[in-house]
Structures are given as C-alpha cells and as structure tokens.
Design an enzyme around this catalytic site. Structure first.
Site, mmCIF file in Angstrom:
data_model
loop_
_atom_site.group_PDB
_atom_site.id
_atom_site.type_symbol
_atom_site.label_atom_id
_atom_site.label_comp_id
_atom_site.label_asym_id
_atom_site.label_seq_id
_atom_site.Cartn_x
_atom_site.Cartn_y
_atom_site.Cartn_z
ATOM 1 N N GLU A 1 13.655 -49.812 3.723
ATOM 2 C CA GLU A 1 13.061 -50.610 4.798
ATOM 3 C C GLU A 1 13.482 -52.072 4.705
ATOM 4 O OE1 GLU A 1 10.549 -51.832 1.462
ATOM 5 O OE2 GLU A 1 11.515 -49.957 2.052
ATOM 6 N N CYS B 1 11.017 -46.292 -4.592
ATOM 7 C CA CYS B 1 10.751 -47.211 -5.698
ATOM 8 C C CYS B 1 9.759 -46.604 -6.691
ATOM 9 C CB CYS B 1 10.289 -48.559 -5.171
ATOM 10 S SG CYS B 1 10.482 -49.897 -6.369
ATOM 11 N N GLY C 1 5.341 -49.705 -5.476
ATOM 12 C CA GLY C 1 4.160 -50.257 -6.123
ATOM 13 C C GLY C 1 4.519 -50.961 -7.414
ATOM 14 N N GLN D 1 10.000 -42.994 -8.973
ATOM 15 C CA GLN D 1 9.754 -42.804 -10.399
ATOM 16 C C GLN D 1 8.650 -41.766 -10.645
ATOM 17 O OE1 GLN D 1 8.892 -46.818 -11.596
ATOM 18 N NE2 GLN D 1 10.938 -47.551 -11.062
ATOM 19 N N GLY E 1 11.107 -52.936 -12.245
ATOM 20 C CA GLY E 1 11.351 -53.254 -13.645
ATOM 21 C C GLY E 1 11.522 -52.028 -14.512
ATOM 22 N N TYR E 2 11.407 -50.833 -13.910
ATOM 23 C CA TYR E 2 11.559 -49.566 -14.633
ATOM 24 C C TYR E 2 12.597 -48.717 -13.920
ATOM 25 C CZ TYR E 2 7.381 -50.757 -17.276
ATOM 26 O OH TYR E 2 6.484 -51.384 -18.100
ATOM 27 N N SER F 1 4.495 -55.112 -5.007
ATOM 28 C CA SER F 1 5.164 -54.722 -6.245
ATOM 29 C C SER F 1 5.310 -55.888 -7.224
ATOM 30 C CB SER F 1 6.547 -54.134 -5.944
ATOM 31 O OG SER F 1 6.433 -52.939 -5.201
ATOM 32 N N GLY G 1 4.269 -52.267 -11.566
ATOM 33 C CA GLY G 1 3.959 -51.831 -12.924
ATOM 34 C C GLY G 1 4.729 -50.634 -13.423
ATOM 35 N N HIS H 1 14.850 -50.070 -1.673
ATOM 36 C CA HIS H 1 13.978 -50.150 -0.497
ATOM 37 C C HIS H 1 14.781 -49.980 0.793
ATOM 38 C CE1 HIS H 1 10.097 -51.564 -2.273
ATOM 39 N NE2 HIS H 1 10.908 -51.808 -3.286
ATOM 40 N N ASN I 1 13.405 -54.038 -5.999
ATOM 41 C CA ASN I 1 12.358 -54.749 -6.726
ATOM 42 C C ASN I 1 11.697 -53.787 -7.690
ATOM 43 O OD1 ASN I 1 10.249 -56.266 -7.694
ATOM 44 N ND2 ASN I 1 9.043 -56.134 -5.815
#
Length: 375
Positions: free
Chosen positions: A332, A246, A219, A250, A290-291, A45, A221, A330, A288
């Site tokens: 995990e 994550c 993942g 989205q 950014g969106y 990611s 972006g 996350h 982790n």
C-alpha cells in the site's frame, strides 16, 4: 531550547528541541525515505521507537489531516538534521512542531543524523533517551538503564473493538495488529467491505462474519510476542484465502512452522529493492520492520516468492497447498512507490478462485471440503 539524545552505548548528541518537552525513552531506528514523514510518524509499526530521518530537511511541507495512517502517532521521538518551522504547501493544516506538541512527542534537530545512522548500521539498533533537562551524562545513563520497555506493542496500537468500512463486493476480515489506513483504503478502493477486528479475535468469531478472505495486517514489535495471532492463523489457514503484510507475513510464517529473527538495524524507508522470483523482476518497495523470516522454511508447506536484493532476506512467501501468501514489505506504500499495489488485485483474484471451488482439482476440493467442516 536545548535537547539531548543519549544512546545506550554512551554516545551523546546535543541539539535543539521541537515538539513536546516531555522526557522519553525508546529504540532508535532510521528511515531512508526522502518524503512521507507524516505517514512515517503515524504508522503504528513505529510504536515505542525514536525515528531518525536520513533526509536532512524535514517539516518543509507541513502536515495534512488527510495523510495520517492511524488516529494518532505512537512513536516515542523524532530525530532530524534540520527542522523547518514554516512549511509551504497548499494542503498544509499545521506544522510538524504543532503536531508533535499535540501528541506529546519529543523532537530533536541540529544533530549529525549521518553519524547517528552510520553508528546504528555498525552497532545495531539501540535504546536511547531524549530530554530537555540539564542532566549530566551519568544521570541520563542511569535513567536510561532504569527505563522499562514494552514487549507486546500490538495490543497498545490495535483496535479494541470491531468496526466496518462498507463496500459492495468481497467481504474481507482485517486482523488488526497495527493496521495502516492505507491497507484498508486499497481494499475499499477495489470495492471490498472491510471488517477490522482486534488482534485477539478468535477464529470462531471471525467465522461468524462469513468472510470471503482474511488480511493479516502490519504491526509493531516481535512477532513471537503475538502467539495468540499465530494460533488463530493456524485455525484459519485453508478455510479462507489469506494475505499477510509485514507483521502479518511473519505471523503467517510462524503459523506454518517457519522461524523469525531480529535484524541488526531493520529495513525502513521507501526505496528498498525486492526481487519477485516468479516474474524475475525487481520492485522498489516501502518497508518498516525490525524482524525477518529465516530462510530455512518448511519446504513441504511454504515456498519463497520474494527476496531482498540488498541482504537476500525473505520478502515473500506462498503456501503450497492452501490459498495463502504474504510479503514483508508494504504494497500500500504510504509513503513510498506503488510498484507493488498489484498484490491486492492478486489477493482478490485468489478470493474469487476460492469461491469458484467447483473449478478446483479433486485434491483441492477434498482439502477445502474437509476445511469447511471446521471453523
């Protein structure tokens, strides 16, 4: 050797180089974790990003072959206050410096990471360049302005071909948008057989594996660059139990008609508090991203199950009709607290309930019977 880090707003940091001497551009972000730098380095990611560690001492326990979250790191730079060159750890296989050299990743140490983090929090995530060459600030800015940045990074980090991790119980298809090995490890630990497929795999091909459930992985972006995944999820929804993590969270939200937006500086670290609305409990989570999913969700399909206690952003969703849910963080961990690993158990419970369709309500039977005639 001296190294320079130039931000797109013109701020210049000068420190010491470690790792590779390659010149690199990327997006500067920060991670608030106190440990787990190896798992952070190898998390897909972080593709295309330069990671600033807020904890001041990095590299002190070295690197272990067992702790990688992917076959290779995809980050574009590593920024630390102090880099320890002589690690001490009975599990150590090699040093952080050696690892960065092997994977051609530049590192810079000896800079004020507190100042850099505060700037990112105030201004937002910025593009930057790391170099060991003796360029002027104007020359570096010209190089940075002329650099190109990839958009859909999922195809860069995800598997190119399907592979199987054996298990004796439920068969779970993992749609790989940049999956961490920790996610597969948690499923295998519970006896699952995992079939990991490329991100562009069609719903028709997934159906040929006869899965008991679908996991949508993390993942890198912008999720809106992965609309092929959104279309596949639309075709899978209601036909199989579904769990998104994550990026998968989205994409699940977009498939159900919700929207996503970019955060100012994102959430990255192993100490983010999240409230479970149903249980009225707070968990410390590893994050982790950014969106985020915007809170104006289509309430006829989705309901919010978790929120971030710091900024009240959406951290979890559940479908009101179909067996599907997702979380932004996350479960995990790796690195981070294991407060939320129970979500894998809840997913497998949902899989078992789906298999026992004769115990469902007449309305649910009608939905699942109709769905089974499709893909």
């Amino acid at each position: 050797m001296q190294a320079k880090l130039l931000l797109e707003d013109g701020t210049l940091f000068t420190g010491q180089s470690f790792g590779s001497n390659i010149e690199m551009t990327g997006e500067v972000v920060f991670n608030t974790g106190m440990t787990g730098y190896q798992e952070i380095l190898s998390d897909p990611s972080y593709c295309g990003q330069m990671v600033t560690m807020t904890y001041p001492l990095i590299g002190n326990y070295g690197m272990s072959l067992e702790d990688f979250e992917a076959l290779k790191p995809h980050i574009h730079g590593f920024i630390v206050r102090e880099h320890e060159q002589l690690p001490s750890n009975w599990r150590v296989d090699y040093s952080l410096d050696y690892c960065l050299k092997q994977f051609d990743i530049p590192g810079i140490s000896g800079i004020d990471t507190r100042m850099l983090t505060r700037k990112i929090r105030q201004v937002g995530t910025m593009k930057a360049i790391i170099t060991t060459e003796d360029y002027t600030q104007a020359e570096l800015m010209k190089k940075l302005n002329g650099a190109t940045f990839n958009t859909d990074q999922v195809l860069k980090v995800a598997t190119k071909q399907t592979y199987i991790v054996p298990g004796m119980k439920e068969r779970i298809v993992v749609m790989d948008f940049g999956v961490k090995s920790g996610i597969v490890r948690e499923l295998v630990k519970r006896g699952c057989e995992c079939i990991v497929v490329p991100p562009q795999t069609s719903a028709e091909e997934i159906a040929t594996y006869k899965p008991d459930g679908i996991l949508l992985s993390n993942g890198p972006g912008n999720p809106k660059d992965v609309m092929y995944g959104v279309e596949t999820i639309k075709r899978l929804l209601g036909k199989y139990p579904l769990f998104g993590i994550c990026m998968g969270h989205q994409l699940f939200a977009l498939a159900c008609g919700a929207n996503t937006e970019r955060l100012k500086f994102g959430h990255r670290g192993g100490n983010h508090p999240v409230k479970d609305i149903d249980k009225n409990s707070c968990y410390i989570t590893s994050q982790n991203h950014g969106y985020t999913v915007t809170p104006d969700i289509p309430t006829e399909e989705l309901e919010i199950t978790h929120i971030n206690n710091n900024d009240k952003t959406v951290e979890g969703l559940r479908h009101k009709v179909h067996p599907a849910f997702s979380v932004q963080y996350h479960p995990e961990a790796a690195p981070g607290p294991y407060d939320s690993s129970y979500l894998f158990d809840e997913f497998l419970t949902m899989v078992k309930q789906f298999q026992q369709a004769h115990n469902l309500t007449p309305r649910q039977k009608e939905i699942y019977t109709a769905a089974s005639k499709g893909v």
